[in-house]
Design a protein around this motif. Structure first.
Motif, PDB file in Angstrom:
ATOM      1  N   GLY A  16      51.059  51.861  42.232  1.00 34.67           N
ATOM      2  CA  GLY A  16      51.272  50.717  43.138  1.00 34.67           C
ATOM      3  C   GLY A  16      52.736  50.307  43.147  1.00 34.67           C
ATOM      4  N   PHE A  20      54.938  44.977  46.425  1.00 34.00           N
ATOM      5  CA  PHE A  20      55.828  43.833  46.138  1.00 34.00           C
ATOM      6  C   PHE A  20      56.132  43.728  44.638  1.00 34.00           C
ATOM      7  CE2 PHE A  20      55.267  39.082  45.225  1.00 34.00           C
ATOM      8  CZ  PHE A  20      56.623  38.824  45.223  1.00 34.00           C
ATOM      9  N   ARG A  42      51.809  55.152  49.596  1.00 35.60           N
ATOM     10  CA  ARG A  42      52.940  55.218  50.524  1.00 35.60           C
ATOM     11  C   ARG A  42      54.223  55.187  49.721  1.00 35.60           C
ATOM     12  NH1 ARG A  42      54.663  49.480  51.578  1.00 35.60           N
ATOM     13  NH2 ARG A  42      53.604  48.432  49.885  1.00 35.60           N
ATOM     14  N   CYS A  76      49.343  48.465  39.043  1.00 40.77           N
ATOM     15  CA  CYS A  76      49.413  47.251  39.876  1.00 40.77           C
ATOM     16  C   CYS A  76      49.139  47.577  41.342  1.00 40.77           C
ATOM     17  CB  CYS A  76      50.722  46.502  39.669  1.00 40.77           C
ATOM     18  SG  CYS A  76      52.210  47.453  39.803  1.00 40.77           S
ATOM     19  N   ALA A  77      48.209  48.514  41.566  1.00 44.08           N
ATOM     20  CA  ALA A  77      47.806  48.813  42.952  1.00 44.08           C
ATOM     21  C   ALA A  77      46.528  48.059  43.271  1.00 44.08           C
ATOM     22  CB  ALA A  77      47.579  50.310  43.114  1.00 44.08           C
ATOM     23  N   SER A  78      46.426  47.602  44.505  1.00 45.19           N
ATOM     24  CA  SER A  78      45.185  46.945  44.961  1.00 45.19           C
ATOM     25  C   SER A  78      45.216  46.851  46.476  1.00 45.19           C
ATOM     26  CB  SER A  78      45.110  45.531  44.373  1.00 45.19           C
ATOM     27  OG  SER A  78      44.064  44.801  44.976  1.00 45.19           O
TER      28      SER A  78
HETATM   29  N1  LIG Z   1      50.576  38.692  44.961  1.00 49.05           N
HETATM   30  C1  LIG Z   1      49.966  37.820  44.135  1.00 49.05           C
HETATM   31  O1  LIG Z   1      50.063  36.593  44.273  1.00 49.05           O
HETATM   32  C2  LIG Z   1      49.180  38.353  42.971  1.00 49.05           C
HETATM   33  C3  LIG Z   1      48.746  37.452  42.007  1.00 49.05           C
HETATM   34  C4  LIG Z   1      48.000  37.916  40.930  1.00 49.05           C
HETATM   35  C5  LIG Z   1      47.743  39.264  40.799  1.00 49.05           C
HETATM   36  N2  LIG Z   1      48.195  40.136  41.742  1.00 49.05           N
HETATM   37  C6  LIG Z   1      47.935  41.547  41.544  1.00 49.05           C
HETATM   38  O2  LIG Z   1      49.186  42.206  41.470  1.00 49.05           O
HETATM   39  C7  LIG Z   1      49.059  43.556  41.941  1.00 49.05           C
HETATM   40  C8  LIG Z   1      50.170  43.842  42.938  1.00 49.05           C
HETATM   41  O3  LIG Z   1      50.062  42.959  44.015  1.00 49.05           O
HETATM   42  P1  LIG Z   1      51.160  42.902  45.164  1.00 49.05           P
HETATM   43  O4  LIG Z   1      51.187  41.493  45.610  1.00 49.05           O
HETATM   44  O5  LIG Z   1      52.403  43.554  44.708  1.00 49.05           O
HETATM   45  O6  LIG Z   1      50.442  43.747  46.287  1.00 49.05           O
HETATM   46  P2  LIG Z   1      51.057  44.830  47.309  1.00 49.05           P
HETATM   47  O7  LIG Z   1      50.032  44.986  48.384  1.00 49.05           O
HETATM   48  O8  LIG Z   1      52.434  44.480  47.703  1.00 49.05           O
HETATM   49  O9  LIG Z   1      51.098  46.169  46.436  1.00 49.05           O
HETATM   50  C9  LIG Z   1      49.974  46.932  46.168  1.00 49.05           C
HETATM   51  C10 LIG Z   1      50.357  48.410  46.243  1.00 49.05           C
HETATM   52  O10 LIG Z   1      49.203  49.190  45.931  1.00 49.05           O
HETATM   53  C11 LIG Z   1      49.226  50.328  46.764  1.00 49.05           C
HETATM   54  N3  LIG Z   1      47.872  50.862  46.877  1.00 49.05           N
HETATM   55  C12 LIG Z   1      46.801  50.267  47.466  1.00 49.05           C
HETATM   56  N4  LIG Z   1      45.740  51.080  47.425  1.00 49.05           N
HETATM   57  C13 LIG Z   1      46.137  52.210  46.778  1.00 49.05           C
HETATM   58  C14 LIG Z   1      45.484  53.419  46.448  1.00 49.05           C
HETATM   59  N5  LIG Z   1      44.214  53.647  46.766  1.00 49.05           N
HETATM   60  N6  LIG Z   1      46.174  54.377  45.788  1.00 49.05           N
HETATM   61  C15 LIG Z   1      47.483  54.175  45.473  1.00 49.05           C
HETATM   62  N7  LIG Z   1      48.157  53.053  45.788  1.00 49.05           N
HETATM   63  C16 LIG Z   1      47.491  52.074  46.430  1.00 49.05           C
HETATM   64  C17 LIG Z   1      49.754  49.821  48.095  1.00 49.05           C
HETATM   65  O11 LIG Z   1      50.237  50.863  48.900  1.00 49.05           O
HETATM   66  C18 LIG Z   1      50.836  48.854  47.633  1.00 49.05           C
HETATM   67  O12 LIG Z   1      52.088  49.478  47.561  1.00 49.05           O
HETATM   68  C19 LIG Z   1      47.660  43.677  42.488  1.00 49.05           C
HETATM   69  O13 LIG Z   1      46.833  44.287  41.531  1.00 49.05           O
HETATM   70  C20 LIG Z   1      47.200  42.248  42.684  1.00 49.05           C
HETATM   71  O14 LIG Z   1      45.803  42.133  42.524  1.00 49.05           O
HETATM   72  C21 LIG Z   1      48.915  39.720  42.830  1.00 49.05           C
END
Ligand SMILES: NC(=O)c1ccc[n+]([C@@H]2O[C@H](COP(=O)([O-])OP(=O)(O)OC[C@H]3O[C@@H](n4cnc5c(N)ncnc54)[C@H](O)[C@@H]3O)[C@@H](O)[C@H]2O)c1
Ligand SMILES: CC(C)CCC[C@@H](C)[C@H]1CC[C@H]2C3=C(CC[C@]12C)[C@@]1(C)CC[C@H](O)[C@@H](C(=O)O)[C@@H]1CC3
Length: 345
Positions: A16, A20, A42, A76-78
């Motif tokens: 991931g 972000f 990506r 940290c992918a989701s």
């Molecule tokens: N943004 C928040 O406020 C927040 C708060 C708490 C926890 N989180 C957790 O932090 C992590 C990162 O969040 P973020 O805000 O950077 O999200 P984001 O969407 O910017 O990044 C997630 C990344 O995961 C990649 N991804 C998704 N599905 C995938 C797959 N099947 N295989 C490979 N890569 C894949 C995406 O391409 C993306 O680059 C997540 O697990 C989220 O649950 C986020």
């Protein structure tokens, strides 16, 4: 007999890493002298010292390639939290996380650091100074929360000192900062559509918002303190800015900083939550005919109208965590990083 080469403790993979949080983490790891692989569906950027592997984390073979000779994996992918695609969340957050654990075993990875979320204990009602021992939400508010709970359990249960595979979960809350695709862009979009005039509830609810660099700091501390004899093994840790703030003051500061008006008129929380539920229900029924997504989902209304702030005393005690960037400085940096979202741009 073939001898397995012990990977350098400064070799890691960020699953991931194009996202972000992932990209901020990768940049900091490189600054700290780590050799970094990024695995993501990506490729969003290029950086010296970083090797990209493009693939889906549900594909074990592809994943193992990116974990070779690596000792630490950050997961940290989701899928985006706002999505209502239950099957996607199940596939990526649950089945995919099982695949990540198996791939770590096959590649001989020693430490897995999961980015979980403080939302795993949030059910839409007040949480004040919540500690990690709060029970998981029994009625998770959406698919995202439901699958983040199961994902965290999978990772923490996989921790095994005997197998030499150590795991820890970081639970950040309300991450914000430069390049965030959610909080500031959604807020500005809502303001531009004239929908940010109202405060839901009396406006006194306190919430944690966490600057992305502090979240990154928490992840790296966790990776560096995770050892067989440390208390971190198989544990979850809240990582916040440790400065709870009124939800509506925080939103107003960002809006005003970008040249928009702050919301002023109050609406009763129960009324807005009821309307959000009704709209969500209607959108579900009409889905086969038309697709629409209400701006004020029940989850967003709950987050905007309740207290939800968490103690990070455990992270302070076990890994010496202290936020590096205070909230006010973080807001200034964030506002400055979005010149294209200023009113009139
Ligand atoms: N943004 C928040 O406020 C927040 C708060 C708490 C926890 N989180 C957790 O932090 C992590 C990162 O969040 P973020 O805000 O950077 O999200 P984001 O969407 O910017 O990044 C997630 C990344 O995961 C990649 N991804 C998704 N599905 C995938 C797959 N099947 N295989 C490979 N890569 C894949 C995406 O391409 C993306 O680059 C997540 O697990 C989220 O649950 C986020
Ligand atoms: C429409 C307005 C009322 C509010 C506009 C801003 C919102 C888009 C954000 C305010 C709080 C944010 C938040 C998340 C997404 C964006 C907001 C709703 C998360 C649900 C994202 C996923 C994380 O895991 C959650 C967490 O526990 O940190 C976030 C909680 C805050």
């Amino acid at each position: 007999m073939a001898t397995r080469i012990r990977p350098s403790s400064k070799r890691c993979t960020v699953i991931g890493g194009s996202g972000f949080l992932g990209r901020h983490l990768v940049e900091r790891l490189v600054d700290r002298g780590y050799t970094v692989n990024v695995f993501d569906i990506r490729q969003a950027y290029e950086l010296p010292g970083v090797t990209f592997y493009q693939g889906d984390l549900c594909d074990k073979l592809a994943l193992v390639m990116a974990l070779k000779e690596v000792s630490i994996v950050f997961h940290c992918a989701s899928p985006a939290p706002g999505s209502d695609d239950g099957a996607l969340f199940q596939r990526v957050n649950i089945d995919g996380t099982r695949t990540v654990i198996q791939a770590c075993h096959e590649a001989g990875v020693q430490k897995l650091i999961l980015t979980s979320s403080a939302s795993v204990v949030f059910e839409g009602t007040d949480i004040k100074n919540g500690k990690e021992d709060l029970p998981y939400a029994k009625k998770p508010i959406d698919y995202y929360t439901e699958t983040k709970i199961k994902q965290e359990k999978l990772v923490l249960e996989a921790c095994s000192k005997e197998k030499g595979f150590l795991t820890v979960a970081i639970r950040p809350h309300g991450i914000f900062g430069p390049r965030d695709p959610q909080l500031v862009p959604i807020l500005v979009d809502t303001a531009r559509r004239g929908k940010m005039k109202f405060i839901i509830g009396d406006g006194s609810n306190l919430v944690d918002f966490t600057y992305v660099e502090n979240v990154v700091h928490g992840h790296i501390l966790a990776a560096e303190h995770l050892k067989a004899d440390s208390p971190l093994c198989g544990q979850a840790y809240h990582i916040t800015n440790d400065e709870p703030v009124r939800f509506w003051d925080f939103m107003s500061q960002i809006l005003v900083g970008l040249g928009y008006s702050a919301p002023r008129y109050h609406l009763p929380y129960a009324l807005v939550y009821g309307i959000a539920l009704l709209l969500w229900f209607i959108s579900l029924i009409l889905r086969p005919l038309i697709q629409f997504k209400p701006t004020f989902s029940p989850m967003r209304v709950a987050l905007a109208g309740t207290h939800h702030y968490y103690s990070c005393a455990r992270a302070k005690q076990d890994m010496g965590y202290r936020p590096l960037v205070p909230l006010q400085e973080a807001v200034v940096r964030t506002v400055e990083s979005y010149p294209h979202l200023r009113n009139g741009e």
